[in-house]
Motif scaffolding. Sequence first.
Motif, PDB file in Angstrom:
ATOM      1  N   ALA A  24      52.197  36.276  42.124  1.00  0.00           N
ATOM      2  CA  ALA A  24      52.251  35.400  43.293  1.00  0.00           C
ATOM      3  C   ALA A  24      52.402  36.205  44.574  1.00  0.00           C
ATOM      4  O   ALA A  24      51.798  35.881  45.601  1.00  0.00           O
ATOM      5  CB  ALA A  24      53.401  34.405  43.152  1.00  0.00           C
ATOM      6  N   ALA A  25      53.210  37.275  44.506  1.00  0.00           N
ATOM      7  CA  ALA A  25      53.387  38.121  45.690  1.00  0.00           C
ATOM      8  C   ALA A  25      52.078  38.782  46.087  1.00  0.00           C
ATOM      9  O   ALA A  25      51.689  38.793  47.260  1.00  0.00           O
ATOM     10  CB  ALA A  25      54.455  39.180  45.419  1.00  0.00           C
ATOM     11  N   GLY A  26      51.358  39.325  45.105  1.00  0.00           N
ATOM     12  CA  GLY A  26      50.100  39.985  45.396  1.00  0.00           C
ATOM     13  C   GLY A  26      49.040  39.041  45.912  1.00  0.00           C
ATOM     14  O   GLY A  26      48.221  39.425  46.762  1.00  0.00           O
ATOM     15  N   ALA A  27      49.057  37.814  45.425  1.00  0.00           N
ATOM     16  CA  ALA A  27      48.052  36.835  45.850  1.00  0.00           C
ATOM     17  C   ALA A  27      48.138  36.520  47.328  1.00  0.00           C
ATOM     18  O   ALA A  27      47.166  36.035  47.928  1.00  0.00           O
ATOM     19  CB  ALA A  27      48.200  35.554  45.032  1.00  0.00           C
ATOM     20  N   LEU A  28      49.276  36.799  47.949  1.00  0.00           N
ATOM     21  CA  LEU A  28      49.452  36.524  49.375  1.00  0.00           C
ATOM     22  C   LEU A  28      48.834  37.589  50.269  1.00  0.00           C
ATOM     23  O   LEU A  28      48.662  37.376  51.460  1.00  0.00           O
ATOM     24  CB  LEU A  28      50.953  36.415  49.699  1.00  0.00           C
ATOM     25  N   ILE A  29      48.493  38.744  49.697  1.00  0.00           N
ATOM     26  CA  ILE A  29      47.997  39.859  50.504  1.00  0.00           C
ATOM     27  C   ILE A  29      46.505  39.684  50.763  1.00  0.00           C
ATOM     28  O   ILE A  29      45.697  39.686  49.830  1.00  0.00           O
ATOM     29  CB  ILE A  29      48.260  41.194  49.792  1.00  0.00           C
ATOM     30  N   PRO A  30      46.095  39.519  52.019  1.00  0.00           N
ATOM     31  CA  PRO A  30      44.672  39.325  52.322  1.00  0.00           C
ATOM     32  C   PRO A  30      43.866  40.601  52.125  1.00  0.00           C
ATOM     33  O   PRO A  30      44.414  41.710  52.087  1.00  0.00           O
ATOM     34  CB  PRO A  30      44.692  38.900  53.797  1.00  0.00           C
ATOM     35  N   ASP A  31      42.556  40.451  52.015  1.00  0.00           N
ATOM     36  CA  ASP A  31      41.679  41.583  51.714  1.00  0.00           C
ATOM     37  C   ASP A  31      41.789  42.714  52.729  1.00  0.00           C
ATOM     38  O   ASP A  31      41.849  43.895  52.359  1.00  0.00           O
ATOM     39  CB  ASP A  31      40.222  41.114  51.645  1.00  0.00           C
ATOM     40  N   ASP A  32      41.789  42.370  54.026  1.00  0.00           N
ATOM     41  CA  ASP A  32      41.799  43.436  55.031  1.00  0.00           C
ATOM     42  C   ASP A  32      43.095  44.237  54.978  1.00  0.00           C
ATOM     43  O   ASP A  32      43.088  45.451  55.179  1.00  0.00           O
ATOM     44  CB  ASP A  32      41.574  42.854  56.429  1.00  0.00           C
ATOM     45  N   LEU A  33      44.199  43.570  54.658  1.00  0.00           N
ATOM     46  CA  LEU A  33      45.478  44.271  54.550  1.00  0.00           C
ATOM     47  C   LEU A  33      45.518  45.139  53.294  1.00  0.00           C
ATOM     48  O   LEU A  33      46.030  46.255  53.308  1.00  0.00           O
ATOM     49  CB  LEU A  33      46.618  43.252  54.528  1.00  0.00           C
ATOM     50  N   LEU A  34      44.958  44.626  52.209  1.00  0.00           N
ATOM     51  CA  LEU A  34      44.919  45.400  50.970  1.00  0.00           C
ATOM     52  C   LEU A  34      44.190  46.718  51.174  1.00  0.00           C
ATOM     53  O   LEU A  34      44.632  47.770  50.687  1.00  0.00           O
ATOM     54  CB  LEU A  34      44.239  44.587  49.868  1.00  0.00           C
ATOM     55  N   ASP A  35      43.101  46.702  51.909  1.00  0.00           N
ATOM     56  CA  ASP A  35      42.319  47.913  52.123  1.00  0.00           C
ATOM     57  C   ASP A  35      43.039  48.943  52.988  1.00  0.00           C
ATOM     58  O   ASP A  35      42.650  50.116  53.002  1.00  0.00           O
ATOM     59  CB  ASP A  35      40.970  47.571  52.754  1.00  0.00           C
ATOM     60  N   ARG A  36      44.077  48.533  53.687  1.00  0.00           N
ATOM     61  CA  ARG A  36      44.871  49.475  54.469  1.00  0.00           C
ATOM     62  C   ARG A  36      45.859  50.249  53.599  1.00  0.00           C
ATOM     63  O   ARG A  36      46.270  51.353  53.972  1.00  0.00           O
ATOM     64  CB  ARG A  36      45.662  48.732  55.554  1.00  0.00           C
TER      65      ARG A  36
END
Length: 331
Positions: free
Chosen positions: A267-279
Amino acid sequence: MTRSFEVGLGIRSDHPFGEYGRIAVAAEEAGIDVLSVFADLWFQPALPALLEIAGATRRVRLGAACWNPYSSHPYELAGQMAALSIASQGRAYFGLAKGTWLGDVSIPQPRAIAHLRECVDVVRLLLSGDRSGYEGEIYQVAAGVGFRVPLPEILPPVLIGTWGRQTMAMASKVADEVKIGGSANPDMVRVVREWLAAGSPARGDAVGVVVGAVTVVDEDGEAARAVARREVAMYLAVVGELDVTVDIPQDLLSEVTTLVRADDHDAAGALIPDDLLDRFAFAGTPDHIAQQLHALGEAGVRRVEFGGPLGTGDPLAALDLIGRRVLPAFA
């Protein structure tokens, strides 16, 4: 695309002995340039793993990322570096950082910049065979003393791990590389390069910037990114506040942190948007990760270091995929 930077692999020191050599051989065959063993609290010491890697490889550079000057005196670190440099025939680098979680074992960490600077001085003094002594504010070495074992012919390059601007300024004067851990962000690479240049106009531009982050590569890009999101969720609150180029909403950080503490990593990971993940991670298909590497190369990175878990399953299969599909994109 052409590659102007090195590619490294970060290895956590929780493997059975004998496994490090197998990982190292696979990494060398895949085209990896540098192997780092994490020297984290509550894991095996880095040196035994590094010595095993040194004996199993012929080309890659290797080192700990990173030792700290609080739990080990510089003379002890210099001795370990002497052993590793000789065992690897000069392929070792010296990784140093303030260290993390040392409060859990009641080790204070005052005056971090001074400790790091003087530790580098003492290690270099001892590895060079210089017996003139050292009189620092923190460390002293009596004149006339030194190692009675073989020393490296060339001093190992120094890497300092930090996100801090003041530590970067110090590193610009004494280090060969600086590493920002937990980052895959080209914008932060540009900022660090500016900090280094400002810290030492004479040599800051020559100091290399290294980034390292969670890596998950798979032909199924969405599966890879789902795994990476869970991994990034565990440290987003820490590195998110260190990266001056991103503005993460406080309510997002709070919700992710709450879910991680409740052990609900999905659930925590699902909140992270794509652009933030790539950072903060290398995650997706081989083509996607190659694009991330290209952006970092354009930003002026010297080395990109892939961290675990590497894939959605067998890490050696993921390493093979990196060798076959990611690195050849830069041939």
